[in-house]
Write a protein that holds these residues in place. Structure first.
Motif, PDB file in Angstrom:
ATOM      1  N   VAL A   1       0.859  -1.183   0.000  1.00 32.34           N
ATOM      2  CA  VAL A   1       0.000   0.000   0.000  1.00 32.34           C
ATOM      3  C   VAL A   1       0.898   1.237   0.000  1.00 32.34           C
ATOM      4  N   ALA A   2       0.847   1.989  -1.084  1.00 34.01           N
ATOM      5  CA  ALA A   2       1.669   3.192  -1.244  1.00 34.01           C
ATOM      6  C   ALA A   2       0.797   4.298  -1.816  1.00 34.01           C
ATOM      7  N   ALA A   3      -0.287   4.591  -1.110  1.00 35.75           N
ATOM      8  CA  ALA A   3      -1.299   5.517  -1.626  1.00 35.75           C
ATOM      9  C   ALA A   3      -0.975   6.977  -1.341  1.00 35.75           C
ATOM     10  N   GLY A   4       0.187   7.256  -0.770  1.00 36.44           N
ATOM     11  CA  GLY A   4       0.611   8.636  -0.582  1.00 36.44           C
ATOM     12  C   GLY A   4      -0.132   9.342   0.531  1.00 36.44           C
ATOM     13  N   ALA A   5      -0.248  10.661   0.397  1.00 31.13           N
ATOM     14  CA  ALA A   5      -0.885  11.481   1.417  1.00 31.13           C
ATOM     15  C   ALA A   5      -1.883  12.418   0.774  1.00 31.13           C
ATOM     16  N   SER A   6      -2.839  12.849   1.540  1.00 29.23           N
ATOM     17  CA  SER A   6      -3.799  13.857   1.087  1.00 29.23           C
ATOM     18  C   SER A   6      -3.528  15.158   1.823  1.00 29.23           C
ATOM     19  N   ASN A   7      -4.089  16.225   1.314  1.00 21.75           N
ATOM     20  CA  ASN A   7      -3.869  17.514   1.946  1.00 21.75           C
ATOM     21  C   ASN A   7      -4.658  17.622   3.242  1.00 21.75           C
ATOM     22  N   SER A   8      -4.125  18.348   4.209  1.00 18.10           N
ATOM     23  CA  SER A   8      -4.804  18.528   5.491  1.00 18.10           C
ATOM     24  C   SER A   8      -4.965  20.011   5.789  1.00 18.10           C
ATOM     25  N   TYR A   9      -6.196  20.401   6.098  1.00 17.22           N
ATOM     26  CA  TYR A   9      -6.477  21.772   6.533  1.00 17.22           C
ATOM     27  C   TYR A   9      -6.693  21.826   8.040  1.00 17.22           C
ATOM     28  N   PHE A  10      -6.258  20.762   8.737  1.00 17.42           N
ATOM     29  CA  PHE A  10      -6.316  20.700  10.191  1.00 17.42           C
ATOM     30  C   PHE A  10      -7.731  20.962  10.716  1.00 17.42           C
ATOM     31  N   GLY A  11      -8.704  20.326  10.059  1.00 13.93           N
ATOM     32  CA  GLY A  11     -10.081  20.453  10.506  1.00 13.93           C
ATOM     33  C   GLY A  11     -10.819  21.650   9.952  1.00 13.93           C
ATOM     34  N   ASN A  12     -10.135  22.498   9.176  1.00 11.77           N
ATOM     35  CA  ASN A  12     -10.778  23.679   8.596  1.00 11.77           C
ATOM     36  C   ASN A  12     -10.959  23.490   7.094  1.00 11.77           C
ATOM     37  N   ASP A  13     -11.730  22.485   6.710  1.00 10.48           N
ATOM     38  CA  ASP A  13     -11.851  22.136   5.298  1.00 10.48           C
ATOM     39  C   ASP A  13     -12.489  23.248   4.470  1.00 10.48           C
ATOM     40  N   GLY A  14     -13.194  24.152   5.112  1.00 10.97           N
ATOM     41  CA  GLY A  14     -13.787  25.269   4.397  1.00 10.97           C
ATOM     42  C   GLY A  14     -12.755  26.210   3.807  1.00 10.97           C
ATOM     43  N   PHE A  15     -11.505  26.155   4.315  1.00 10.38           N
ATOM     44  CA  PHE A  15     -10.434  26.999   3.771  1.00 10.38           C
ATOM     45  C   PHE A  15     -10.113  26.625   2.319  1.00 10.38           C
ATOM     46  N   ALA A  16     -10.391  25.382   1.941  1.00  7.00           N
ATOM     47  CA  ALA A  16      -9.961  24.870   0.634  1.00  7.00           C
ATOM     48  C   ALA A  16     -10.550  25.663  -0.522  1.00  7.00           C
TER      49      ALA A  16
ATOM     50  N   VAL B   1      -6.149  31.597  11.304  1.00  6.92           N
ATOM     51  CA  VAL B   1      -7.365  31.173  11.990  1.00  6.92           C
ATOM     52  C   VAL B   1      -8.606  31.301  11.112  1.00  6.92           C
ATOM     53  N   ASP B   2      -8.505  32.021   9.999  1.00  2.58           N
ATOM     54  CA  ASP B   2      -9.651  32.126   9.111  1.00  2.58           C
ATOM     55  C   ASP B   2      -9.181  32.521   7.713  1.00  2.58           C
ATOM     56  N   VAL B   3      -9.856  31.972   6.709  1.00  3.41           N
ATOM     57  CA  VAL B   3      -9.572  32.293   5.306  1.00  3.41           C
ATOM     58  C   VAL B   3     -10.905  32.508   4.607  1.00  3.41           C
TER      59      VAL B   3
ATOM     60  N   TYR C   1      -6.495  38.494  -2.602  1.00  2.01           N
ATOM     61  CA  TYR C   1      -7.398  37.588  -3.300  1.00  2.01           C
ATOM     62  C   TYR C   1      -6.793  36.205  -3.552  1.00  2.01           C
ATOM     63  N   THR C   2      -5.469  36.106  -3.643  1.00  2.00           N
ATOM     64  CA  THR C   2      -4.851  34.824  -4.013  1.00  2.00           C
ATOM     65  C   THR C   2      -4.180  34.210  -2.792  1.00  2.00           C
ATOM     66  N   LYS C   3      -4.711  33.067  -2.371  1.00  2.00           N
ATOM     67  CA  LYS C   3      -4.160  32.340  -1.230  1.00  2.00           C
ATOM     68  C   LYS C   3      -3.768  30.930  -1.658  1.00  2.00           C
ATOM     69  N   ILE C   4      -2.694  30.424  -1.106  1.00  2.00           N
ATOM     70  CA  ILE C   4      -2.211  29.079  -1.440  1.00  2.00           C
ATOM     71  C   ILE C   4      -1.920  28.339  -0.142  1.00  2.00           C
ATOM     72  N   TRP C   5      -2.450  27.123  -0.018  1.00  2.00           N
ATOM     73  CA  TRP C   5      -2.274  26.330   1.199  1.00  2.00           C
ATOM     74  C   TRP C   5      -1.157  25.320   1.002  1.00  2.00           C
ATOM     75  N   ALA C   6      -0.136  25.407   1.838  1.00  2.00           N
ATOM     76  CA  ALA C   6       0.991  24.474   1.773  1.00  2.00           C
ATOM     77  C   ALA C   6       1.393  24.047   3.174  1.00  2.00           C
ATOM     78  N   ALA C   7       0.399  23.885   4.054  1.00  2.00           N
ATOM     79  CA  ALA C   7       0.695  23.774   5.482  1.00  2.00           C
ATOM     80  C   ALA C   7       0.747  22.360   6.038  1.00  2.00           C
ATOM     81  N   GLY C   8       0.135  21.385   5.398  1.00  2.00           N
ATOM     82  CA  GLY C   8       0.167  20.080   6.037  1.00  2.00           C
ATOM     83  C   GLY C   8      -0.452  18.983   5.200  1.00  2.00           C
ATOM     84  N   VAL C   9      -0.131  17.748   5.547  1.00  2.00           N
ATOM     85  CA  VAL C   9      -0.683  16.579   4.870  1.00  2.00           C
ATOM     86  C   VAL C   9      -1.140  15.570   5.908  1.00  2.00           C
ATOM     87  N   ALA C  10      -1.981  14.669   5.466  1.00  2.00           N
ATOM     88  CA  ALA C  10      -2.457  13.575   6.316  1.00  2.00           C
ATOM     89  C   ALA C  10      -2.627  12.341   5.453  1.00  2.00           C
TER      90      ALA C  10
END
Length: 429
Positions: free
Chosen positions: A102-117, A235-237, A256-265
């Motif tokens: 099993v080598a399915a890699g990682a998915s992005n993590s917004y640390f419980g704030n999925d609305g930021f995506a 704390v908010d986006v 206006y332009t935000k990019i998330w590069a903070a974590g994976v899970a």
């Protein structure tokens, strides 16, 4: 033998199993292998998506013992030794296995704030890179059209959340775009006023690197005009900006332009596999494995790369070496010579680019920076890039972009923009 995922772990495991006296099935959710370390160059117009994504069937042409299936593994039936695969058409199939990697890699993590995506896309796949490329170049075009100075400044403000390699490399490339590559191409928008803000809750950039390298990277970013905010938590986006929190209080930055590069899970498959096998997981849902990368009580199931909680960094080399090791263990078992040595990771170092002619690299106890570090970074990534044609075209685009000012991949089509506005991409199960 079943291999789940065609990232670095699955790719190198499958290559190692080429001449194994067994049938091998590779299951992946896309038709290509993604060279993720160069994905940020797709997002900033240096490379095309085809140069970092090579078709899996082309890579494994001539592997007579290999069957490739397109789909997502949604669950594992441990008792019956089968994986459940969801195809793009929605149909589910069962694929039996004797050994499973099993080598399915990682998915992005917004640390419980999925609305930021919605407002701060991540950079984990080709869709993300094309989305970000569209947003970045669209921001410069809108700044050119905007007559209100405050609104124009919001278009010229780029906020990157996460100061690991992806955040640092993206910040450096956006600075290169604003201050060099696009210089003189806009009549009304003053790109010298572009703000690039890099935010992280950690106390230094590139926290996985040695402290001297982090300090060098911070110094170079500051020289390029990047505003680095450390010990700062987002704390908010929302659509128009970001709210940040420090020990001194909160602050809102408009952009206006935000990019998330903070974590994976670990992906959802990791949780399902852990539930099916009774394995323990860490806080990021990665599976705790034995020294030989197998799940406790299930010597037939290997977990490699980002899905394994093995106290190793989440980098490509860990996945490559883990995939090779798991495949060698399986080949040894088939030959009646089981491999008893535990997996040992050989750390080849860390590298990150900051701008053209500037990078930092840790190789053992040696530290490289500046032009030498940058040349090492180019050589290493070109070496590991899959496919001779991809190596040649990538090198040509690097010459155009780094020695000249070109950004050959700046196109964002109407189809892409309409698709972004009208559709919600399905999330792999």
């Amino acid at each position: 033998m079943v291999v789940v995922g065609a990232g670095f772990g699955g790719l190198f495991a499958t290559k190692t199993l080429r001449r194994a006296p067994a049938s091998v099935t590779l299951i992946n959710g896309t038709t290509y292998h993604l060279f993720e370390p160069l994905l940020y160059q797709v997002a900033t117009g240096i490379l095309s998506e085809g140069e970092v994504a090579l078709p899996i069937r082309e890579i494994f042409r001539g592997h007579d013992n290999l069957d490739i299936k397109l789909g997502w593994v949604t669950d594992v039936d441990v008792a019956e030794k089968a994986v459940l695969v969801s195809a793009p058409d929605g149909r589910e199939r069962r694929v039996p296995y004797d050994s499973l990697i099993v080598a399915a890699g990682a998915s992005n993590s917004y640390f419980g704030n999925d609305g930021f995506a919605e407002h701060a896309p991540s950079l984990k796949n080709i869709d993300d890179a094309l989305e970000l490329r569209s947003r970045i170049f669209h921001a410069f075009e809108m700044a050119e059209l905007e007559e209100d100075p405050a609104a124009r400044q919001r278009w010229l403000t780029f906020i990157l959340i996460g100061a690991g390699p992806t955040g640092v490399e993206m910040a450096g490339q956006i600075a290169e775009l604003a201050h060099r590559a696009l210089k003189g191409q806009y009549r009304h928008a003053d790109l010298a006023k572009t703000r690039i803000i890099l935010v992280d809750a950690a106390d230094r950039v590139l926290p996985a690197f040695d402290p001297p390298m982090s300090r060098d990277a911070l110094r170079q970013l500051s020289t390029m005009g990047v505003d680095v905010r450390l010990n700062t938590r987002v704390v908010d986006v929302d659509a128009e900006g970001v709210k940040m929190e420090t020990a001194d209080g909160t602050e809102r930055v408009e952009g206006y332009t935000k990019i998330w590069a903070a974590g994976v899970a670990a992906p959802a498959l990791g949780q399902r596999l852990a539930a099916a096998t009774g394995a323990e997981t860490d806080r990021a849902s990665r599976i705790r494995v034995n020294p030989d990368l197998t799940i406790p009580g299930h010597p037939e199931i290997f977990v490699v790369g980002d899905m394994a909680a093995s106290n190793l960094p989440g980098v490509a080399q860990v996945a490559m070496q883990g995939g090779r090791y798991a495949a060698r263990v399986i080949k040894g078992r088939l030959a009646g010579r089981p491999l008893t040595k535990p997996f040992r990771y050989f750390d080849k170092g860390n590298m990150a680019t900051i701008s053209r002619f500037s990078a930092v690299a840790n190789v053992g106890r040696l530290h490289f920076r500046g032009v030498l570090g940058w040349l090492m970074w180019l050589a290493v990534h070109l070496f590991y890039l899959i496919g001779f044609k991809n190596k040649v075209t990538t090198l040509m685009h690097w010459v155009v972009s780094f020695l000249g000012r070109g950004r050959p991949q700046r196109v964002a089509t109407t189809q892409q923009i309409n698709a972004r506005n009208a559709l919600t991409r399905p999330t792999p199960p």
